[in-house]
Design an enzyme around this catalytic site. Structure first.
Site, short mmCIF file in Angstrom:
data_model
loop_
_atom_site.label_atom_id
_atom_site.label_comp_id
_atom_site.label_asym_id
_atom_site.label_seq_id
_atom_site.Cartn_x
_atom_site.Cartn_y
_atom_site.Cartn_z
N HIS A 125 0.74 -1.05 0.10
CA HIS A 125 0.09 -0.06 0.30
C HIS A 125 0.91 1.39 0.01
O HIS A 125 0.35 2.23 -0.28
CB HIS A 125 -1.22 0.17 1.12
CG HIS A 125 -0.58 0.50 2.53
ND1 HIS A 125 -0.18 -0.35 3.47
CD2 HIS A 125 -0.31 1.42 3.06
CE1 HIS A 125 0.18 -0.02 4.68
NE2 HIS A 125 0.12 1.50 4.20
N ASP A 171 -0.28 -7.47 1.72
CA ASP A 171 0.18 -6.47 1.77
C ASP A 171 1.73 -6.21 1.62
O ASP A 171 2.30 -5.93 2.74
CB ASP A 171 -0.42 -5.31 2.86
CG ASP A 171 -0.14 -3.97 2.68
OD1 ASP A 171 0.37 -3.54 1.59
OD2 ASP A 171 -0.64 -3.31 3.74
N GLN A 173 0.38 5.97 11.36
CA GLN A 173 0.75 6.67 9.87
C GLN A 173 2.16 7.04 9.64
O GLN A 173 2.80 7.68 10.62
CB GLN A 173 -0.06 7.91 9.70
CG GLN A 173 -1.40 7.75 9.22
CD GLN A 173 -2.35 6.94 10.44
OE1 GLN A 173 -2.02 7.30 11.76
NE2 GLN A 173 -3.56 6.62 10.11
N GLY A 174 3.00 6.41 8.66
CA GLY A 174 4.23 6.62 8.43
C GLY A 174 5.15 5.53 8.72
O GLY A 174 6.11 5.60 8.35
N ASP A 175 4.53 4.81 9.60
CA ASP A 175 5.46 3.65 10.00
C ASP A 175 5.00 2.41 8.92
O ASP A 175 5.64 1.31 9.03
CB ASP A 175 4.94 3.05 11.28
CG ASP A 175 5.38 4.03 12.74
OD1 ASP A 175 6.37 4.48 12.40
OD2 ASP A 175 4.68 4.27 13.40
N SER A 176 4.06 2.45 8.19
CA SER A 176 3.67 1.58 7.25
C SER A 176 4.90 1.11 6.66
O SER A 176 5.59 1.88 6.04
CB SER A 176 2.54 2.23 6.19
OG SER A 176 1.47 2.13 6.65
C1 4AZ Z 1 -1.15 3.97 8.34
O1 4AZ Z 1 -2.06 4.38 7.94
C2 4AZ Z 1 -1.42 3.02 9.70
N1 4AZ Z 1 -2.02 1.61 14.32
C3 4AZ Z 1 -0.39 2.28 10.04
C4 4AZ Z 1 -0.39 1.62 11.21
C5 4AZ Z 1 -1.73 1.68 11.86
C6 4AZ Z 1 -2.77 2.69 11.53
C7 4AZ Z 1 -2.54 3.19 10.24
C8 4AZ Z 1 -1.72 0.91 13.36
O2 4AZ Z 1 -0.15 3.84 7.77
#
Ligand code: 4AZ
Length: 262
Positions: free
Chosen positions: A68, A120, A216-219
């Site tokens: 993603h 993913d 967000q941003g850790d993805s």
């Molecule tokens: C994101 O949107 C996201 N709490 C990453 C991790 C988590 C939620 C959203 C988990 O990148």
């Protein structure tokens, strides 16, 4: 994963605990040389070296990240960032330590579905080989033991503090126990953010307490158990909320396909 107290004062904006990532500590790419930032300066600017996702070096020329990260979630279309790169050896993205290496090829698992978050996983090919001593081994295909409820896992990243765009420049890590599939299925049963699929996903977090999570941003970043990459930061409802653990790509379900790309 961000320790609130460790942030520079300018970034330490008060936040509701349920929205902030708490319970983490500062981490260093010297200790974790496989931890990379996935970046595009042209799209995300120079302030944080263009970082927008995390990734893991799994061979001298290959980085595992989330599929993603390569999609625009509003249009559902694949995004082609012309200067897609990987930043290695740079704990503080405001600095210039380490290296920025161009990504010359991308592979997305053919089963990946943006609408369901299933499968993913993506593999990035680097323009220049990196130190073989810097790679992190991956979990075995079909392994189940690392995902047993209560197993200690650690997630790493440069992600958001509050989900409102307050990003730290330095790497953080937080320990999160693995959460049972049955619990996670109940927590994410056709909710607004998605449905938990135990075949392709795994959950981690302090399920009842909240307070520790990726955001967000850790993805795309690593979930590590016993020195192996077992998961990829994928999705979740909010960040660090009780009853909403973080959802990770279950790498053991697709690592054979990933190995086929190395
Ligand atoms: C994101 O949107 C996201 N709490 C990453 C991790 C988590 C939620 C959203 C988990 O990148």
């Amino acid at each position: 994963m961000v320790l609130f107290a460790a942030l520079p004062a300018a970034l330490a904006v008060p936040a509701t605990p349920a929205e902030a990532i708490v319970g983490g500590v500062a981490a260093s790419t010297s200790d974790h040389p496989w931890m990379v930032a996935v970046a595009s300066r042209s799209v995300y600017g120079d302030l944080r070296s263009g970082q927008f996702c995390g990734g893991t070096l799994v061979s001298p020329t290959k980085v595992v990240t989330a599929a993603h990260c390569l999609y625009d979630e509003t249009t559902g279309q694949r995004v082609d960032r012309p200067d897609l790169s990987v930043v290695l050896g740079r704990t503080d993205l405001a600095g210039s330590a380490g290296r920025e290496v161009s990504v010359v090829d991308t592979w997305v698992d053919p089963n990946y579905e943006l609408s369901t978050n299933q499968w993913d996983v993506a593999v990035l090919t680097l323009a220049e080989p990196q130190d073989p001593g810097s790679v992190l081994p991956m979990v075995s295909q079909g392994a189940t033991a690392p995902y047993a409820a209560g197993t200690d896992a650690t997630v790493f990243g440069w992600g958001d503090l509050h989900g409102n765009g307050s990003y730290p420049t330095t790497l953080h890590e937080v320990q999160v126990p693995m959460v049972a599939n049955a619990t996670c299925s109940a927590d994410y049963h056709s909710g607004p953010s998605g449905t938990f699929d135990p075949r392709t996903m795994a959950c981690a977090g302090q399920q009842a307490l909240g307070g520790r999570d990726a955001c967000q941003g850790d993805s795309g970043g690593p979930l590590v158990v016993a020195g192996r990459l077992v998961g990829i930061v994928s999705w979740g409802e909010g960040c660090a909320e009780p009853g909403h653990p973080g959802v990770y790509t279950r790498l053991s379900a697709m690592v054979s396909a990933v190995r086929g790309q190395l």
